[in-house]
Scaffold this motif. Structure first.
Motif, PDB file in Angstrom:
ATOM      1  N   ASN A  57    -127.778 -57.695 -28.664  1.00 27.80           N
ATOM      2  CA  ASN A  57    -127.505 -56.405 -28.125  1.00 27.80           C
ATOM      3  C   ASN A  57    -126.161 -55.715 -28.195  1.00 27.80           C
ATOM      4  OD1 ASN A  57    -130.127 -55.755 -27.112  1.00 27.80           O
ATOM      5  ND2 ASN A  57    -129.850 -56.807 -25.157  1.00 27.80           N
ATOM      6  N   PHE A  58    -125.197 -56.740 -28.238  1.00 26.34           N
ATOM      7  CA  PHE A  58    -123.728 -56.795 -28.334  1.00 26.34           C
ATOM      8  C   PHE A  58    -123.437 -56.016 -29.587  1.00 26.34           C
ATOM      9  CE2 PHE A  58    -119.580 -58.147 -29.728  1.00 26.34           C
ATOM     10  CZ  PHE A  58    -118.689 -57.478 -29.015  1.00 26.34           C
ATOM     11  N   VAL A  59    -123.990 -56.852 -30.597  1.00 28.03           N
ATOM     12  CA  VAL A  59    -123.506 -56.231 -32.106  1.00 28.03           C
ATOM     13  C   VAL A  59    -124.468 -54.775 -32.380  1.00 28.03           C
ATOM     14  CG1 VAL A  59    -124.253 -56.629 -34.621  1.00 28.03           C
ATOM     15  CG2 VAL A  59    -123.272 -58.566 -33.028  1.00 28.03           C
ATOM     16  N   PHE A 129    -119.578 -41.968 -21.823  1.00 24.84           N
ATOM     17  CA  PHE A 129    -120.704 -42.946 -22.460  1.00 24.84           C
ATOM     18  C   PHE A 129    -121.081 -43.782 -21.275  1.00 24.84           C
ATOM     19  CE2 PHE A 129    -118.068 -42.512 -26.633  1.00 24.84           C
ATOM     20  CZ  PHE A 129    -118.878 -41.362 -27.059  1.00 24.84           C
ATOM     21  N   LEU A 130    -120.252 -44.020 -20.230  1.00 20.11           N
ATOM     22  CA  LEU A 130    -120.410 -44.730 -19.031  1.00 20.11           C
ATOM     23  C   LEU A 130    -121.624 -44.029 -18.440  1.00 20.11           C
ATOM     24  CD1 LEU A 130    -119.871 -47.404 -17.250  1.00 20.11           C
ATOM     25  CD2 LEU A 130    -118.260 -45.899 -16.145  1.00 20.11           C
ATOM     26  N   TYR A 131    -121.561 -42.881 -18.468  1.00 22.03           N
ATOM     27  CA  TYR A 131    -122.594 -42.156 -17.846  1.00 22.03           C
ATOM     28  C   TYR A 131    -123.775 -41.882 -18.541  1.00 22.03           C
ATOM     29  CZ  TYR A 131    -124.543 -37.901 -15.404  1.00 22.03           C
ATOM     30  OH  TYR A 131    -125.657 -36.926 -14.780  1.00 22.03           O
ATOM     31  N   ILE A 132    -123.776 -41.731 -19.615  1.00 25.25           N
ATOM     32  CA  ILE A 132    -124.930 -41.562 -20.586  1.00 25.25           C
ATOM     33  C   ILE A 132    -125.658 -42.740 -20.890  1.00 25.25           C
ATOM     34  CG2 ILE A 132    -125.730 -40.982 -22.997  1.00 25.25           C
ATOM     35  CD1 ILE A 132    -123.466 -38.928 -23.133  1.00 25.25           C
ATOM     36  N   PRO A 134    -127.320 -46.830 -21.155  1.00 23.70           N
ATOM     37  CA  PRO A 134    -127.798 -47.824 -19.980  1.00 23.70           C
ATOM     38  C   PRO A 134    -126.745 -48.760 -19.450  1.00 23.70           C
ATOM     39  CG  PRO A 134    -129.046 -47.708 -22.051  1.00 23.70           C
ATOM     40  CD  PRO A 134    -127.844 -46.942 -22.415  1.00 23.70           C
ATOM     41  N   ALA A 135    -126.887 -49.280 -18.283  1.00 24.94           N
ATOM     42  CA  ALA A 135    -125.846 -50.015 -17.477  1.00 24.94           C
ATOM     43  C   ALA A 135    -125.473 -51.187 -18.206  1.00 24.94           C
ATOM     44  CB  ALA A 135    -126.530 -50.252 -16.104  1.00 24.94           C
ATOM     45  N   PHE A 141    -120.635 -50.667 -26.782  1.00 25.55           N
ATOM     46  CA  PHE A 141    -120.703 -49.363 -27.560  1.00 25.55           C
ATOM     47  C   PHE A 141    -119.250 -49.065 -27.798  1.00 25.55           C
ATOM     48  CE2 PHE A 141    -120.320 -44.880 -27.634  1.00 25.55           C
ATOM     49  CZ  PHE A 141    -121.433 -44.482 -28.546  1.00 25.55           C
ATOM     50  N   PHE A 142    -118.078 -48.986 -26.726  1.00 27.34           N
ATOM     51  CA  PHE A 142    -117.039 -48.460 -26.944  1.00 27.34           C
ATOM     52  C   PHE A 142    -116.065 -49.239 -27.796  1.00 27.34           C
ATOM     53  CE2 PHE A 142    -112.880 -47.064 -25.246  1.00 27.34           C
ATOM     54  CZ  PHE A 142    -113.044 -45.654 -25.337  1.00 27.34           C
ATOM     55  N   ILE A 143    -116.417 -50.715 -28.059  1.00 25.34           N
ATOM     56  CA  ILE A 143    -115.680 -51.333 -28.819  1.00 25.34           C
ATOM     57  C   ILE A 143    -115.894 -50.783 -30.365  1.00 25.34           C
ATOM     58  CG2 ILE A 143    -115.594 -53.808 -30.004  1.00 25.34           C
ATOM     59  CD1 ILE A 143    -116.384 -54.779 -27.277  1.00 25.34           C
ATOM     60  N   GLY A 144    -117.061 -50.385 -30.647  1.00 21.86           N
ATOM     61  CA  GLY A 144    -117.364 -49.857 -31.917  1.00 21.86           C
ATOM     62  C   GLY A 144    -116.823 -48.553 -32.091  1.00 21.86           C
TER      63      GLY A 144
END
Length: 209
Positions: A57-59, A129-132, A134-135, A141-144
């Motif tokens: 999931n992370f990748v 993105f935090l709002y859009i 999934p928890a 996502f933000f790392i990428g």
């Protein structure tokens, strides 16, 4: 197309009377790395150890963030940085954000986005993105996404100041130089020309000539 003034000088022109504002408009190319690499390391730790996100999931979300950045880079450059206001006030704002770079493309202090602009934008995107998303997925996502931004900034600096021998980088540099010196209504991709190809803003005829 209107031809703008272009200086081949490496000089850094003054844009503000205020010394403080002037200092905020200039930045060395490595500053974004100092600001955002620690953020990336922290978000990696938070995702993998505090939230215990699975590696797949992370990748996956990291690569998704990187992909979204490539499109964001294109959209920002084409529709925000190259939006030309008609009011005098709007023209001044445009010159501060992007026009100065086109008039003085060799100014090394204005090739990467200064933290005074990039940090507010990064925070805005993070909470969007935090709002859009999934928890629990936003950090990966933000790392990428922010990693893609760093690639963009470092690539942009290199395209203006490095002499490449590798064919890929020479082609990418040609793409960006055509944007600067031939037609600024094409070639909006900096770290990649993918979206220029997809959305029809590439230099196809010039490259085939």
């Amino acid at each position: 197309m209107k031809k703008n003034f272009v200086s081949n000088s490496s000089e850094s022109i003054r844009m503000f009377k205020s010394g403080f504002l002037e200092s905020l408009s200039k930045v060395s190319f490595y500053v974004p790395l100092i600001v955002y690499v620690p953020v990336i390391i922290y978000l990696c730790w938070k995702s993998l150890f505090e939230l215990q996100m699975g590696w797949l999931n992370f990748v996956g979300y990291l690569l998704f963030g990187l992909f979204v950045w490539t499109f964001t880079e294109y959209i920002l450059h084409r529709f925000v940085f190259h939006f030309y206001p008609t009011s005098e006030w709007g023209k001044k704002i445009h010159f501060i954000f992007h026009g100065v770079h086109h008039d003085y493309p060799n100014d090394a202090k204005r090739l990467v986005m200064p933290p005074s602009a990039s940090i507010p934008l990064a925070l805005a995107f993070y909470y969007l993105f935090l709002y859009i998303l999934p928890a629990g997925t936003n950090n990966a996502f933000f790392i990428g996404f922010i990693g893609g931004y760093l690639v963009y900034d470092m690539t942009h600096y290199a395209l203006h100041h490095a002499n490449f021998k590798n064919g890929f980088w020479k082609k990418l540099k040609q793409h960006h130089m055509l944007h600067h010196y031939s037609d600024s209504t094409k070639g909006y991709g900096v770290s990649s020309d993918i979206w220029d190809r997809v959305l029809g803003s590439n230099f196809l005829k010039k490259k085939d000539a």
